[in-house]
Design a protein around this motif. Structure first.
Motif, PDB file in Angstrom:
ATOM      1  N   SER A  54      -8.896  19.434   3.399  1.00  0.00           N
ATOM      2  CA  SER A  54      -9.562  19.956   4.409  1.00  0.00           C
ATOM      3  C   SER A  54     -11.470  19.746   3.410  1.00  0.00           C
ATOM      4  CB  SER A  54      -9.540  20.871   4.814  1.00  0.00           C
ATOM      5  OG  SER A  54     -10.593  21.478   4.491  1.00  0.00           O
ATOM      6  N   GLN A  55     -10.935  19.921   2.372  1.00  0.00           N
ATOM      7  CA  GLN A  55     -12.429  19.865   1.160  1.00  0.00           C
ATOM      8  C   GLN A  55     -12.516  18.759   0.683  1.00  0.00           C
ATOM      9  OE1 GLN A  55     -14.417  22.830  -0.064  1.00  0.00           O
ATOM     10  NE2 GLN A  55     -12.756  24.018  -1.156  1.00  0.00           N
ATOM     11  N   MET A  56     -11.741  17.837   0.630  1.00  0.00           N
ATOM     12  CA  MET A  56     -12.055  16.150   0.591  1.00  0.00           C
ATOM     13  C   MET A  56     -12.135  14.900   1.852  1.00  0.00           C
ATOM     14  SD  MET A  56     -10.227  15.596  -2.925  1.00  0.00           S
ATOM     15  CE  MET A  56     -11.037  15.230  -4.653  1.00  0.00           C
ATOM     16  N   ARG A  57     -11.706  16.199   2.643  1.00  0.00           N
ATOM     17  CA  ARG A  57     -12.168  15.410   4.730  1.00  0.00           C
ATOM     18  C   ARG A  57     -11.076  14.283   4.379  1.00  0.00           C
ATOM     19  NH1 ARG A  57     -16.670  17.565   1.750  1.00  0.00           N
ATOM     20  NH2 ARG A  57     -16.660  15.713   0.602  1.00  0.00           N
ATOM     21  N   MET A  58     -10.262  13.951   3.248  1.00  0.00           N
ATOM     22  CA  MET A  58      -8.909  13.017   3.615  1.00  0.00           C
ATOM     23  C   MET A  58      -7.885  13.212   4.013  1.00  0.00           C
ATOM     24  SD  MET A  58      -8.509  10.576   1.144  1.00  0.00           S
ATOM     25  CE  MET A  58      -7.511   9.719   0.761  1.00  0.00           C
ATOM     26  N   PRO A  59      -7.143  12.948   5.604  1.00  0.00           N
ATOM     27  CA  PRO A  59      -5.978  13.728   6.068  1.00  0.00           C
ATOM     28  C   PRO A  59      -4.642  13.267   5.605  1.00  0.00           C
ATOM     29  CG  PRO A  59      -7.762  12.224   7.598  1.00  0.00           C
ATOM     30  CD  PRO A  59      -7.923  12.797   6.098  1.00  0.00           C
ATOM     31  N   VAL A  60      -3.831  14.098   5.272  1.00  0.00           N
ATOM     32  CA  VAL A  60      -2.436  13.747   4.885  1.00  0.00           C
ATOM     33  C   VAL A  60      -1.955  13.408   6.084  1.00  0.00           C
ATOM     34  CG1 VAL A  60      -0.247  15.041   4.419  1.00  0.00           C
ATOM     35  CG2 VAL A  60      -2.731  16.802   3.739  1.00  0.00           C
ATOM     36  N   GLN A  61      -1.069  11.511   5.057  1.00  0.00           N
ATOM     37  CA  GLN A  61      -0.607  11.161   6.745  1.00  0.00           C
ATOM     38  C   GLN A  61       0.877  11.980   7.186  1.00  0.00           C
ATOM     39  OE1 GLN A  61       0.490   8.322   2.898  1.00  0.00           O
ATOM     40  NE2 GLN A  61       3.284   8.023   3.805  1.00  0.00           N
ATOM     41  N   PRO A  62       0.675  12.201   8.152  1.00  0.00           N
ATOM     42  CA  PRO A  62       1.949  12.486   8.499  1.00  0.00           C
ATOM     43  C   PRO A  62       3.689  12.361   8.510  1.00  0.00           C
ATOM     44  CG  PRO A  62       0.745  11.701  10.593  1.00  0.00           C
ATOM     45  CD  PRO A  62       0.099  11.342   9.268  1.00  0.00           C
ATOM     46  N   ASN A  63       3.836  11.203   8.080  1.00  0.00           N
ATOM     47  CA  ASN A  63       4.850  11.293   6.999  1.00  0.00           C
ATOM     48  C   ASN A  63       5.041  11.424   6.099  1.00  0.00           C
ATOM     49  OD1 ASN A  63       3.514   9.020   6.837  1.00  0.00           O
ATOM     50  ND2 ASN A  63       5.132   7.758   6.832  1.00  0.00           N
ATOM     51  N   LYS A  64       3.920  11.421   5.176  1.00  0.00           N
ATOM     52  CA  LYS A  64       3.275  12.568   3.702  1.00  0.00           C
ATOM     53  C   LYS A  64       5.077  13.100   3.352  1.00  0.00           C
ATOM     54  CE  LYS A  64       2.002  12.771  -0.455  1.00  0.00           C
ATOM     55  NZ  LYS A  64       2.831  13.531  -1.382  1.00  0.00           N
ATOM     56  N   ALA A  65       5.850  13.333   2.101  1.00  0.00           N
ATOM     57  CA  ALA A  65       7.322  13.758   1.757  1.00  0.00           C
ATOM     58  C   ALA A  65       6.385  15.044   0.816  1.00  0.00           C
ATOM     59  CB  ALA A  65       7.096  13.285   0.352  1.00  0.00           C
ATOM     60  N   ILE A  66       6.683  16.353   1.348  1.00  0.00           N
ATOM     61  CA  ILE A  66       7.304  17.223   1.252  1.00  0.00           C
ATOM     62  C   ILE A  66       5.356  18.631   2.068  1.00  0.00           C
ATOM     63  CG2 ILE A  66       6.531  19.373  -0.634  1.00  0.00           C
ATOM     64  CD1 ILE A  66       8.584  16.422  -1.383  1.00  0.00           C
ATOM     65  N   VAL A  67       4.320  17.443   2.071  1.00  0.00           N
ATOM     66  CA  VAL A  67       3.913  17.635   2.772  1.00  0.00           C
ATOM     67  C   VAL A  67       2.291  17.419   4.029  1.00  0.00           C
ATOM     68  CG1 VAL A  67       2.660  19.265   0.695  1.00  0.00           C
ATOM     69  CG2 VAL A  67       1.572  16.821   1.156  1.00  0.00           C
ATOM     70  N   GLY A  68       3.581  16.602   4.208  1.00  0.00           N
ATOM     71  CA  GLY A  68       2.662  15.843   5.887  1.00  0.00           C
ATOM     72  C   GLY A  68       3.741  16.393   6.936  1.00  0.00           C
ATOM     73  N   ALA A  69       2.332  16.322   8.027  1.00  0.00           N
ATOM     74  CA  ALA A  69       3.186  18.055   9.155  1.00  0.00           C
ATOM     75  C   ALA A  69       4.689  17.193   9.584  1.00  0.00           C
ATOM     76  CB  ALA A  69       2.171  16.813  10.574  1.00  0.00           C
ATOM     77  N   ASN A  70       4.889  16.244   9.916  1.00  0.00           N
ATOM     78  CA  ASN A  70       6.340  15.935   9.677  1.00  0.00           C
ATOM     79  C   ASN A  70       7.811  15.906   8.418  1.00  0.00           C
ATOM     80  OD1 ASN A  70       5.398  14.902  12.258  1.00  0.00           O
ATOM     81  ND2 ASN A  70       5.475  12.972  12.185  1.00  0.00           N
ATOM     82  N   ALA A  71       6.969  16.235   7.542  1.00  0.00           N
ATOM     83  CA  ALA A  71       7.870  16.233   6.583  1.00  0.00           C
ATOM     84  C   ALA A  71       9.680  16.753   7.182  1.00  0.00           C
ATOM     85  CB  ALA A  71       7.317  16.903   5.302  1.00  0.00           C
ATOM     86  N   PHE A  72       9.268  18.285   7.759  1.00  0.00           N
ATOM     87  CA  PHE A  72      10.213  19.057   7.864  1.00  0.00           C
ATOM     88  C   PHE A  72      11.011  19.127   9.704  1.00  0.00           C
ATOM     89  CE2 PHE A  72       8.164  20.629   4.050  1.00  0.00           C
ATOM     90  CZ  PHE A  72      10.067  20.467   3.477  1.00  0.00           C
ATOM     91  N   ALA A  73       9.802  17.753  10.099  1.00  0.00           N
ATOM     92  CA  ALA A  73      10.187  18.190  11.502  1.00  0.00           C
ATOM     93  C   ALA A  73      11.420  17.068  12.266  1.00  0.00           C
ATOM     94  CB  ALA A  73       8.958  17.250  12.361  1.00  0.00           C
ATOM     95  N   HIS A  74      11.998  17.380  13.290  1.00  0.00           N
ATOM     96  CA  HIS A  74      13.283  16.733  13.354  1.00  0.00           C
ATOM     97  C   HIS A  74      12.733  16.688  15.078  1.00  0.00           C
ATOM     98  CE1 HIS A  74      15.344  18.134   9.835  1.00  0.00           C
ATOM     99  NE2 HIS A  74      14.564  19.064   9.753  1.00  0.00           N
ATOM    100  N   SER A  75      13.830  15.331  15.036  1.00  0.00           N
ATOM    101  CA  SER A  75      13.408  14.398  16.429  1.00  0.00           C
ATOM    102  C   SER A  75      14.169  13.563  16.994  1.00  0.00           C
ATOM    103  CB  SER A  75      11.809  13.730  16.224  1.00  0.00           C
ATOM    104  OG  SER A  75      11.740  12.828  17.656  1.00  0.00           O
ATOM    105  N   SER A  76      14.984  12.827  16.325  1.00  0.00           N
ATOM    106  CA  SER A  76      15.865  12.861  17.249  1.00  0.00           C
ATOM    107  C   SER A  76      16.706  13.586  17.725  1.00  0.00           C
ATOM    108  CB  SER A  76      16.761  11.119  16.485  1.00  0.00           C
ATOM    109  OG  SER A  76      17.532  11.417  15.793  1.00  0.00           O
ATOM    110  N   GLY A  77      18.072  12.772  18.365  1.00  0.00           N
ATOM    111  CA  GLY A  77      19.091  13.422  19.108  1.00  0.00           C
ATOM    112  C   GLY A  77      19.960  13.961  18.306  1.00  0.00           C
TER     113      GLY A  77
END
Ligand code: KIV
Ligand code: ZN
Length: 388
Positions: free
Chosen positions: A277-300
């Protein structure tokens, strides 16, 4: 100084290499806030800036030197007296100051950036280290573009700067050029061929132009480097620098490597969001460790396996990096097990037939809507209740 041979020092350059990214420039108060958070995270060295580059950067190094006490505060210079004088002045309040000076080491840089010769470059490198050493004990030398440098010349340069007083020798893959085995072999060669190499710590500083920054850094550590340089979220010039959170978690996950850092990984998520947020640089969702999807399980298939035993699809616990929790995302690829999990979470217990029916309605909805939330699930069940 005696070092634990298994300890890896973490050198954060978010405020220097990271801040070079267009649009990511920070004010001094913002930099101080990040530096304090980096201190809490437990990094060993904070590269606070390049003091000669602008009055603002100079002032940031001064203020960060006052604001933190545990980490070493480092200032970047080129191999000339003006830069080094500016860094010495900017670091005067630092409890543990370090000057990071250096020059190009590849023939490409020597000829086409410095219009010089190996002999002259070697002399400038040694002079810079000797000059900085008169004012500051802890001197890190960077051999820019070492990834593409001739390894025999590189070894000569490293040996000469250690003799001149360098305490850390940084071997940057400035252009993210190397393959992991090439970079690892370079570090091994230095470890085995440079006289007095054990008087200095070898540092790895890798860029991500080919997406290999973390792999190269780990290869360097496996071959004897004991300092790793990087940034939060892997931000940095062009495709970025090594991501600190990735390296730390590689070492934790592969404990058999026998290497450790003093970083508290539980602070990663918060640190990542703050830098983003300070650097106005979004984190890519699939970024390892800290991306929004790093711990999201989606397929059946994954969801079913995860709900049977988390470790089927989880090699890192989200709580170990401060991530709020793992998530089971409902999409048209989700299975019945995931739907049942979410309905039970909302207080609905369905028998087998009811679940089968609900799942058919869910699939119709999920085919027309990307993200199924709790409100959707409530109305899916409520609709059925009304119809009944
Ligand atoms: O990538 C690089 O070579 C650098 C040096 C200034 C250390 O950032
Ligand atoms: Zn760099």
């Amino acid at each position: 100084m005696l070092h634990d041979p298994n300890r890896v020092y973490v050198f954060d350059t978010t405020l220097r290499d990271g801040e070079q990214v267009p649009g990511c420039q920070l004010t001094t108060p913002e930099k101080i806030e990040i530096a304090r958070e980096l201190e809490t995270l437990g990094v060993d060295i904070i590269e606070a800036g390049f003091p000669v580059s602008s009055p603002g950067d100079f002032q940031s190094v001064v203020e960060i030197s006052k604001a933190v006490s545990a980490p070493t505060v480092c200032a970047l210079t080129r191999a000339n007296k003006g830069d080094i004088d500016s860094a010495i002045e900017a670091l005067k309040y630092a409890k543990h100051p370090r000057i990071h000076t250096g020059i190009g080491s590849s023939d490409q840089h020597i000829k086409h950036k410095f219009n010089s010769t190996r002999e002259e470059i070697l002399e400038r490198a040694v002079d810079a280290v000797k000059y900085a050493k008169k004012a500051v004990e802890d001197i890190e030398f960077y051999a820019e573009d070492a990834g593409r440098a001739d390894v025999v010349f590189l070894a000569q340069m490293v040996e000469a700067v250690i003799a001149a007083g360098a305490t850390v020798v940084n071997i940057p893959d400035t252009n993210g050029y190397c393959l992991p085995d090439q970079y690892g072999a370079k570090i091994k060669f230095l470890k085995e061929n440079v006289k007095n190499i054990d008087k200095a710590i070898i540092s790895v500083h890798c860029h991500n132009d080919l997406g290999l920054a973390t792999a190269n850094s780990i290869a360097g550590l496996q071959n004897g480097a004991r300092q790793v340089e990087g940034t939060i979220n892997g931000i940095g010039e062009r495709a970025g620098n090594t991501s600190i959170e990735e390296v730390v978690m590689v070492l934790k996950t592969h404990a058999a490597l026998g290497l450790y850092t003093n970083v508290n990984s539980k602070n990663f998520y918060e640190m990542s969001r703050m830098v983003s947020s300070q650097m106005r640089m979004p984190v890519q969702p699939n970024k390892a460790i800290v991306g929004a999807n790093a711990f999201a399980h989606s397929s059946g298939i994954h969801q079913d396996g995860f709900l049977k035993n988390r470790e089927n699809y989880e090699i890192i616990k989200p709580e170990d990096v401060g991530f709020p929790s793992a998530s089971i995302v409902l999409t048209a690829r989700s299975g019945r097990h995931a739907l049942k999990f979410h309905l039970e979470r909302l207080g609905y217990k369905l028998d087998k037939d009811e679940l089968y029916e609900a799942y058919q309605r869910f699939l119709t909805l999920a085919d027309s809507k990307l993200d199924i939330n709790d409100d959707d699930l409530q109305s899916l069940i409520a609709d059925k209740l009304v119809k009944n």
